[in-house]
Design an enzyme around this catalytic site. Structure first.
Site, mmCIF file in Angstrom:
data_model
loop_
_atom_site.group_PDB
_atom_site.id
_atom_site.type_symbol
_atom_site.label_atom_id
_atom_site.label_comp_id
_atom_site.label_asym_id
_atom_site.label_seq_id
_atom_site.Cartn_x
_atom_site.Cartn_y
_atom_site.Cartn_z
ATOM 1 N N PRO A 1 37.204 4.121 56.083
ATOM 2 C CA PRO A 1 36.920 5.073 55.001
ATOM 3 C C PRO A 1 36.566 4.450 53.667
ATOM 4 O O PRO A 1 36.131 5.153 52.762
ATOM 5 C CB PRO A 1 38.225 5.873 54.889
ATOM 6 C CG PRO A 1 39.279 4.954 55.390
ATOM 7 C CD PRO A 1 38.632 4.094 56.434
ATOM 8 N N GLU B 1 42.638 -2.366 39.745
ATOM 9 C CA GLU B 1 41.201 -2.129 39.936
ATOM 10 C C GLU B 1 40.338 -2.446 38.720
ATOM 11 O O GLU B 1 39.228 -2.948 38.869
ATOM 12 C CB GLU B 1 40.962 -0.696 40.403
ATOM 13 C CG GLU B 1 41.595 -0.382 41.762
ATOM 14 C CD GLU B 1 41.090 -1.286 42.887
ATOM 15 O OE1 GLU B 1 40.055 -1.964 42.725
ATOM 16 O OE2 GLU B 1 41.755 -1.323 43.942
ATOM 17 N N ARG C 1 32.534 6.174 55.640
ATOM 18 C CA ARG C 1 32.918 5.647 54.330
ATOM 19 C C ARG C 1 32.940 6.787 53.310
ATOM 20 O O ARG C 1 31.924 7.420 53.052
ATOM 21 C CB ARG C 1 31.930 4.551 53.921
ATOM 22 C CG ARG C 1 32.351 3.805 52.687
ATOM 23 C CD ARG C 1 31.435 2.621 52.457
ATOM 24 N NE ARG C 1 31.676 2.015 51.165
ATOM 25 C CZ ARG C 1 30.903 1.083 50.625
ATOM 26 N NH1 ARG C 1 29.845 0.662 51.302
ATOM 27 N NH2 ARG C 1 31.172 0.578 49.450
ATOM 28 N N GLN D 1 45.423 1.172 57.539
ATOM 29 C CA GLN D 1 45.049 1.200 56.122
ATOM 30 C C GLN D 1 46.298 1.683 55.395
ATOM 31 O O GLN D 1 46.630 2.859 55.419
ATOM 32 C CB GLN D 1 43.868 2.153 55.904
ATOM 33 C CG GLN D 1 43.608 2.540 54.450
ATOM 34 C CD GLN D 1 43.296 1.351 53.552
ATOM 35 O OE1 GLN D 1 42.614 0.416 53.962
ATOM 36 N NE2 GLN D 1 43.829 1.361 52.334
ATOM 37 N N TYR E 1 38.830 1.942 37.791
ATOM 38 C CA TYR E 1 37.879 0.869 38.081
ATOM 39 C C TYR E 1 37.011 0.556 36.853
ATOM 40 O O TYR E 1 37.084 -0.524 36.272
ATOM 41 C CB TYR E 1 36.951 1.274 39.243
ATOM 42 C CG TYR E 1 37.644 1.384 40.577
ATOM 43 C CD1 TYR E 1 37.594 0.329 41.481
ATOM 44 C CD2 TYR E 1 38.333 2.531 40.953
ATOM 45 C CE1 TYR E 1 38.210 0.418 42.725
ATOM 46 C CE2 TYR E 1 38.961 2.627 42.186
ATOM 47 C CZ TYR E 1 38.896 1.574 43.073
ATOM 48 O OH TYR E 1 39.505 1.653 44.291
ATOM 49 N N HIS F 1 34.316 -8.251 45.001
ATOM 50 C CA HIS F 1 35.408 -7.364 44.577
ATOM 51 C C HIS F 1 36.690 -7.644 45.358
ATOM 52 O O HIS F 1 37.755 -7.857 44.786
ATOM 53 C CB HIS F 1 34.970 -5.908 44.762
ATOM 54 C CG HIS F 1 36.003 -4.913 44.334
ATOM 55 N ND1 HIS F 1 35.999 -4.322 43.091
ATOM 56 C CD2 HIS F 1 37.104 -4.428 44.966
ATOM 57 C CE1 HIS F 1 37.036 -3.515 42.979
ATOM 58 N NE2 HIS F 1 37.725 -3.555 44.114
ATOM 59 N N GLU F 2 36.565 -7.666 46.673
ATOM 60 C CA GLU F 2 37.774 -7.848 47.490
ATOM 61 C C GLU F 2 38.352 -9.240 47.297
ATOM 62 O O GLU F 2 39.564 -9.427 47.277
ATOM 63 C CB GLU F 2 37.473 -7.580 48.968
ATOM 64 C CG GLU F 2 36.854 -6.212 49.268
ATOM 65 C CD GLU F 2 37.589 -5.037 48.647
ATOM 66 O OE1 GLU F 2 38.801 -5.155 48.361
ATOM 67 O OE2 GLU F 2 36.946 -4.001 48.407
ATOM 68 N N ASP G 1 46.303 9.012 46.364
ATOM 69 C CA ASP G 1 44.888 8.839 46.700
ATOM 70 C C ASP G 1 43.996 9.646 45.745
ATOM 71 O O ASP G 1 42.808 9.367 45.600
ATOM 72 C CB ASP G 1 44.597 9.254 48.152
ATOM 73 C CG ASP G 1 45.135 8.214 49.150
ATOM 74 O OD1 ASP G 1 45.472 7.095 48.710
ATOM 75 O OD2 ASP G 1 45.224 8.524 50.349
ATOM 76 N N GLN H 1 47.251 1.200 52.002
ATOM 77 C CA GLN H 1 47.147 1.684 50.629
ATOM 78 C C GLN H 1 46.695 3.145 50.644
ATOM 79 O O GLN H 1 45.819 3.475 51.439
ATOM 80 C CB GLN H 1 46.106 0.856 49.844
ATOM 81 C CG GLN H 1 46.233 1.046 48.344
ATOM 82 C CD GLN H 1 45.185 0.247 47.562
ATOM 83 O OE1 GLN H 1 44.101 -0.005 48.043
ATOM 84 N NE2 GLN H 1 45.519 -0.141 46.356
ATOM 85 N N GLY I 1 34.971 0.931 51.203
ATOM 86 C CA GLY I 1 34.036 -0.186 51.240
ATOM 87 C C GLY I 1 34.757 -1.403 51.777
ATOM 88 O O GLY I 1 34.312 -2.080 52.685
ATOM 89 N N GLY I 2 35.903 -1.667 51.176
ATOM 90 C CA GLY I 2 36.701 -2.794 51.622
ATOM 91 C C GLY I 2 38.143 -2.574 51.256
ATOM 92 O O GLY I 2 38.456 -1.719 50.430
ATOM 93 N N HIS J 1 40.444 -9.463 44.189
ATOM 94 C CA HIS J 1 41.791 -8.904 44.362
ATOM 95 C C HIS J 1 42.821 -9.979 44.730
ATOM 96 O O HIS J 1 44.017 -9.767 44.583
ATOM 97 C CB HIS J 1 41.792 -7.835 45.450
ATOM 98 C CG HIS J 1 41.517 -6.451 44.946
ATOM 99 N ND1 HIS J 1 42.241 -5.877 43.933
ATOM 100 C CD2 HIS J 1 40.614 -5.518 45.341
ATOM 101 C CE1 HIS J 1 41.785 -4.642 43.712
ATOM 102 N NE2 HIS J 1 40.797 -4.406 44.553
ATOM 103 N N GLU K 1 41.546 -5.038 50.345
ATOM 104 C CA GLU K 1 41.834 -6.430 50.004
ATOM 105 C C GLU K 1 43.070 -6.973 50.699
ATOM 106 O O GLU K 1 43.884 -7.653 50.068
ATOM 107 C CB GLU K 1 41.988 -6.536 48.485
ATOM 108 C CG GLU K 1 43.184 -5.776 47.880
ATOM 109 C CD GLU K 1 42.891 -4.342 47.487
ATOM 110 O OE1 GLU K 1 41.922 -3.760 48.008
ATOM 111 O OE2 GLU K 1 43.639 -3.786 46.659
#
Ligand SMILES: [Zn+2]
Length: 640
Positions: free
Chosen positions: A302, A354, A591, A175, A417, A331-332, A409, A177, A304-305, A335, A307
């Protein structure tokens, strides 16, 4: 992220914005390709990177890496193709690293002959890691770095077989990002730098590796996998996962990778993916990445998704069984336009990723599922934003947020968002859908494959929308939206008649006019359930909690969103029958959106805190490092 795989890249040329070149395997071709897209002329200051892309810019990465499960280590060789972009012929190459063991660094004028180079690793910053500085003779065009990761690399999660659905094989996923790519690849880890890449990944023979790149789903399982990403992407979109994965096609250019035991279930949940791709293309122009596939990760993921281009990484907690959580896929997918195609240049511009994506996500949902469904999402989104605004300090309520000296983060609140999406909705409602759609589509075309700042967007907005109709423009306080806390008073107010009916039922039950069993919930969607639970008072007595639970079996709900909301209420109201389920939930799902608020709620009372610590002691080793950082802070955890 929040809010989003790979195959036989049939590279439907129609859908690629970039010219397709034959035999793109060689770096030379890849460089030609990246040169074919327009690149920003100057570097912007990024407080989250040591890199100096204003002097020297990495254009392409060739990665070779061995996945060593027994050592929880990636052993890699990264070849960086670089270009000097400033007049300073003596400028070194400065890369971002975190917790990497750098073995050797070599430089080459042509990629054929390499000679050993000196290098220094600077002192470590808590958030940023350490700079890797490599002096560069003027003629150097390639830098080769041999290195290995640390088992605690912040961007890599190693899972034991017991943490997977199949229980037989280990699993690893990255991950990157926001600034975690540097924990597994030494590079210029700032979103303003875009690279093309190739990779060769060595794994145990029976496992499959997938990346945010072209993948061939029919590839034989032999432990030797090759990938290429021909479109220039920012470092935070480089992604890798390895495990016992199988592939199921969804449509012509869409499909799902998942562990074999859950693949069919997910297939059903995401059946509308191809339809959503088509809906988005109609609104915002061609999908430019070839395939769009999904990778379902084990439950410790961690987010939801995420991209990752061509291959959205998704939590299995979207498996509600009623397709009500397709918003995450929307959503993804969105992106692929907002974020991956047009990218925030720094994490202070994160709302460009976002806010646009949430706006697009709602437009996709409206097209595929209708306006009523879309408005439910919008109302829930606004509620979540209001809740965040009630607790955030003024500076954190600003879209163009200042994150200097902080972990990026920390910028992951509802503000980029939902406030971002509301701003775009305000523009849409003011200028009308036809004009605003035309504007957005031209925005994506204009900035395709570029990383831009908030100022770049505002400039484009002025020239292409606001200045063309000053009367309408006067109704949108752009500076207030972007640079001030809170929400402008004339912001749009989404409403949902379906939610009003739900509120009516809640009131009748609360006034004891009907028993819980007579609440007309038979046809409620997940959203209506969430709204119902949200509309109840914070304090609910034991009898009321019991009555609801008996009527609707909420403690046993397999829908993660509903279970989460119910468990939160259960902690608040000390509803003990739900505690075993709470413990199970917290030890089986990682998550952050779910677990962080539950730990926060528990930590509000001394007995709750004790319970939280007992659960966390068991769950912590199964959580992703990003989730661990968050929960450590909530529980003031310093217990090694
Ligand atoms: Zn997102």
């Amino acid at each position: 992220m929040n809010q989003t795989a790979l195959l036989f890249c049939l590279l439907s040329g129609l859908y690629l914005a970039l010219p397709l070149l034959a035999g793109l395997d060689t770096m030379k071709d890849a460089n030609n390709l990246s040169a074919a897209v327009s690149l920003p002329a100057h570097a912007v200051e990024d407080p989250h990177s040591y890199a100096n892309p204003g002097d020297v810019r990495v254009r392409h990465l060739d990665l070779e890496c061995e996945v060593l499960f027994d050592q929880k280590t990636l052993k890699g060789t990264a070849v960086l193709s670089i270009e000097r972009v400033s007049q300073d012929k003596h400028a070194p190459l400065i890369l971002d690293t975190r917790n990497l063991n750098i073995a050797t660094v070599e430089t080459s004028p042509d990629g054929a002959r390499y000679t050993a180079a000196t290098f220094t690793v600077g002192s470590v910053d808590k958030f940023l890691g350490a700079p890797l500085t490599i002096p560069l003779p003027e003629t150097v065009t390639r830098v080769r770095i041999k290195y290995s990761t640390n088992p605690t690399a912040s961007g890599v999660q190693w899972l034991e077989p017991s943490q997977t659905a199949g229980k037989k094989d280990p699993f690893v996923f990255t991950q990157s990002q926001a600034i975690h790519a540097r924990s597994w690849i030494p590079l210029q880890d700032t979103p303003q730098v875009r690279v093309t890449y190739t990779a060769r990944v060595h794994t145990p023979r029976h496992l499959l590796a997938v990346m945010s790149a072209e993948n061939d789903p029919r590839t034989p399982r032999d432990g030797d996998y090759r990938f290429r990403m021909q479109q220039p992407i920012p470092s935070y979109l480089i992604a890798l996962a390895v495990g016992d994965l199988s592939f199921r096609p969804l449509g012509r250019r869409t499909g799902v990778y998942a562990e074999p035991s859950v693949a069919d279930f997910f297939l059903n949940e995401t059946a509308t993916t191809e339809k959503m791709v088509r809906a988005t293309e109609k609104l915002y122009g061609p999908y430019r990445w070839g395939r769009y596939d999904l990778l379902v990760l084990p439950p410790s993921f961690p987010f939801g998704g995420m991209e990752n281009p061509r291959l959205t990484f998704a939590t299995p907690t979207v498996l509600a069984g009623d397709k009500s959580l397709v918003a995450l896929v929307a959503h993804e997918l969105a992106h692929s336009w907002s974020g991956n195609l047009v990218t925030n240049a720094t994490w202070s511009d994160f709302w460009l990723n976002e806010g646009f994506t949430v706006y697009l996500e709602r437009r996709i949902l409206e097209t595929v599922y209708g306006r009523e469904r879309e408005e439910m999402e919008a109302v829930l989104g606004l509620r979540a934003l209001d809740e965040d605004l009630a607790t955030l300090d003024d500076p954190d309520e600003i879209l163009h947020v200042d994150l200097k000296g902080r972990d990026p983060d920390a910028g992951f609140t509802q503000v980029p968002y939902e406030k971002g999406a509301l701003f775009l909705r305000h523009l849409e409602e003011t200028f009308g859908r036809t004009r605003f759609d035309r504007f957005l589509r031209s925005y994506f075309d204009h900035f395709a494959f570029q990383s831009i700042t908030t100022a770049d967007f505002v400039d484009y907005l002025k020239k292409n929308l606001l200045d063309r109709d000053s009367k309408l423009a006067a109704r949108v306080p752009v500076d207030e939206w972007i640079n001030k806390p809170g929400i402008p008073s004339n912001a749009p107010k989404p409403t949902s008649p379906a939610f009003s009916r739900v509120e009516g039922e809640a009131q009748r039950w609360l006034r004891n006019e009907i028993p819980a069993s007579k609440i007309s919930a038979a046809k409620w969607t997940t959203h209506e359930w969430l709204h119902f639970l949200n509309s109840l008072p914070k304090d609910l007595d034991r009898k009321k909690m019991e009555e609801l639970d008996q009527a609707f079996h909420l403690t046993g709900s397999g829908n993660s969103e509903i279970a989460f909301q119910w468990l939160l209420m259960s902690i608040r109201n000390r509803y003990e029958p739900a505690y075993p389920r709470l413990e199970e939930f917290l030890t089986s799902i990682g998550r952050r959106k779910f677990i962080k608020p539950l730990y926060e709620e528990l930590a509000k009372t001394p007995e709750g805190k004790e319970r939280a610590l007992a659960i966390y002691r068991r769950a912590r080793p199964t959580y992703h490092p990003i989730a661990v950082t968050s929960i450590d802070e909530v529980l003031k955890w310093n217990n090694p």
